[in-house]
Design a protein around this motif. Structure first.
Motif, mmCIF file in Angstrom:
data_model
loop_
_atom_site.group_PDB
_atom_site.id
_atom_site.type_symbol
_atom_site.label_atom_id
_atom_site.label_comp_id
_atom_site.label_asym_id
_atom_site.label_seq_id
_atom_site.Cartn_x
_atom_site.Cartn_y
_atom_site.Cartn_z
ATOM 1 N N SER A 1 -9.989 8.865 0.045
ATOM 2 C CA SER A 1 -9.896 10.329 0.001
ATOM 3 C C SER A 1 -11.266 10.933 -0.270
ATOM 4 C CB SER A 1 -8.902 10.779 -1.069
ATOM 5 O OG SER A 1 -9.325 10.391 -2.357
ATOM 6 N N TYR B 1 -3.732 11.213 -6.104
ATOM 7 C CA TYR B 1 -4.847 10.272 -5.947
ATOM 8 C C TYR B 1 -5.971 10.893 -5.117
ATOM 9 C CZ TYR B 1 -1.372 6.797 -7.451
ATOM 10 O OH TYR B 1 -0.407 6.106 -8.137
ATOM 11 N N SER B 2 -5.581 11.723 -4.152
ATOM 12 C CA SER B 2 -6.581 12.392 -3.321
ATOM 13 C C SER B 2 -7.400 13.374 -4.157
ATOM 14 C CB SER B 2 -5.910 13.126 -2.159
ATOM 15 O OG SER B 2 -5.247 12.214 -1.299
ATOM 16 N N PHE C 1 0.127 10.321 -3.498
ATOM 17 C CA PHE C 1 -0.975 10.407 -2.542
ATOM 18 C C PHE C 1 -1.802 11.670 -2.771
ATOM 19 C CE2 PHE C 1 -2.727 11.885 1.520
ATOM 20 C CZ PHE C 1 -3.526 10.799 1.843
ATOM 21 N N ILE D 1 -4.706 -0.238 -6.152
ATOM 22 C CA ILE D 1 -4.093 0.666 -5.166
ATOM 23 C C ILE D 1 -4.586 2.087 -5.387
ATOM 24 C CG2 ILE D 1 -1.923 1.616 -4.285
ATOM 25 C CD1 ILE D 1 -2.243 -1.318 -3.640
ATOM 26 N N TYR E 1 -6.989 4.404 -2.651
ATOM 27 C CA TYR E 1 -6.686 5.740 -2.134
ATOM 28 C C TYR E 1 -7.701 6.778 -2.606
ATOM 29 C CZ TYR E 1 -2.269 4.362 -0.033
ATOM 30 O OH TYR E 1 -1.322 3.785 0.776
ATOM 31 N N GLU E 2 -8.221 6.595 -3.812
ATOM 32 C CA GLU E 2 -9.259 7.513 -4.301
ATOM 33 C C GLU E 2 -10.538 7.367 -3.483
ATOM 34 O OE1 GLU E 2 -7.761 7.742 -8.966
ATOM 35 O OE2 GLU E 2 -9.432 6.434 -8.385
ATOM 36 N N LEU F 1 0.807 -1.224 0.000
ATOM 37 C CA LEU F 1 0.000 0.000 0.000
ATOM 38 C C LEU F 1 0.843 1.277 0.000
ATOM 39 C CD1 LEU F 1 -2.905 -0.884 2.461
ATOM 40 C CD2 LEU F 1 -3.177 -0.092 0.113
#
Length: 302
Positions: free
Chosen positions: A183, A69-70, A66, A175, A179-180, A59
């Motif tokens: 977030s 992806y956020s 990050f 992955i 994260y999407e 991860l």
């Protein structure tokens, strides 16, 4: 081998059918659009996390990824919220027809983002899309809020696809999706805490029906569909996958007419406009792929 290919194509169309069915679930779920998307992303995020653990993927990602992806998670959350709200403000057919305008936005945003010239045929197709939207709006003016929300949803979807397209080649899609999702949950949670009453008992007081539909939406229509389409791309070209997914509004509108005939049967101008928009999406994909092949052939000759 032919049987195997047939099964993959059949599976692909089943996934497109699932994508169209997402709009049906959005119409059936009674809670508000923002709450709906929060639950969808929570459940889908949990399922994706379980999948990642099962596959033993790492991860850990960079801070830069990050942040990106956020941002993508925020965009997909806004896309889903405006899409489901478009359904609630109008109906499934309107929302899906407007969702197809994403190809129009992509034809102008992609050149800006990737610094290439806008092609002449893209401008022409864009004009046809505008004509299609005009016919839909003219015939269904009582649904103007749903139409505008659907167009905004398509814009968010296009921005998400452009941003996400840069990372799928370098990171595992599961992955990225995880994260999407988390977030998106984070941003909606902040919105709830700052601008609404927060998370009271009423927020978690879901009916059995809504909970069932939400679980189907998060598991089959989100987590499963996301993973399955990645596996299918090992056997079917990405071009075929994208072209087939352009049939999502067609499947969705047909389903809506069957399931909700009282609220989904529209005037003839709507179907002409929707046919123009969806037809442009498919034609644009064919022309784009043909140009790509020509460019590759010319490069090899040089």
């Amino acid at each position: 081998m032919p049987n195997a290919n047939f099964k993959n194509y059949l599976h692909l169309h089943f996934l497109v059918f699932i994508a169209g069915f997402t709009a049906i679930l959005g119409n059936l779920i009674s809670i508000g659009s923002i709450d709906l998307v929060w639950y969808r992303m929570v459940f889908a995020g949990i399922l994706m996390f379980i999948y990642i653990l099962w596959k033993r993927y790492k991860l850990k990602i960079s801070r830069k990824n990050f942040i990106q992806y956020s941002l993508a998670g925020l965009l997909i959350a806004l896309h889903w919220i405006t899409f489901f709200e478009s359904i609630k403000q109008s109906n499934v057919s309107i929302a899906l027809a407007m969702f197809s305008t994403g190809a129009f936005f992509a034809s102008f945003l992609e050149p800006l983002f990737y610094r290439r010239r806008i092609k002449r045929y893209e401008i022409l197709l864009g004009i046809v899309v505008i004509l299609g939207v005009y016919l839909i709006t003219k015939s269904e003016l009582q649904y103007i809020n749903g139409i505008l929300l659907g167009i905004i949803s398509a814009l968010f979807s296009t921005c998400f696809a452009i941003l996400n397209g840069q990372h799928v080649k370098t990171e595992r899609p599961s992955i990225i999706a995880f994260y999407e999702f988390i977030s998106g949950v984070f941003f909606i949670t902040i919105f709830h805490l700052v601008f609404r009453e927060g998370f009271n008992k009423d927020f978690f007081n879901l009916s059995i029906t809504d909970l069932s539909y939400l679980l189907i939406l998060a598991s089959i229509c989100t987590a499963y569909a996301f993973i399955a389409v990645i596996k299918i791309m090992k056997y079917i070209t990405p071009y075929t996958v994208v072209l087939t997914y352009n049939l999502e509004p067609v499947y969705g509108i047909i389903l809506a007419i069957i399931l909700f005939p009282a609220q989904e049967i529209m005037g003839i101008e709507f179907y002409i406009g929707a046919a123009l928009v969806i037809g442009v999406v498919i034609l644009n994909e064919i022309l784009s792929r043909r140009n790509l092949k020509l460019n590759i052939a010319q490069t090899k000759q040089l």
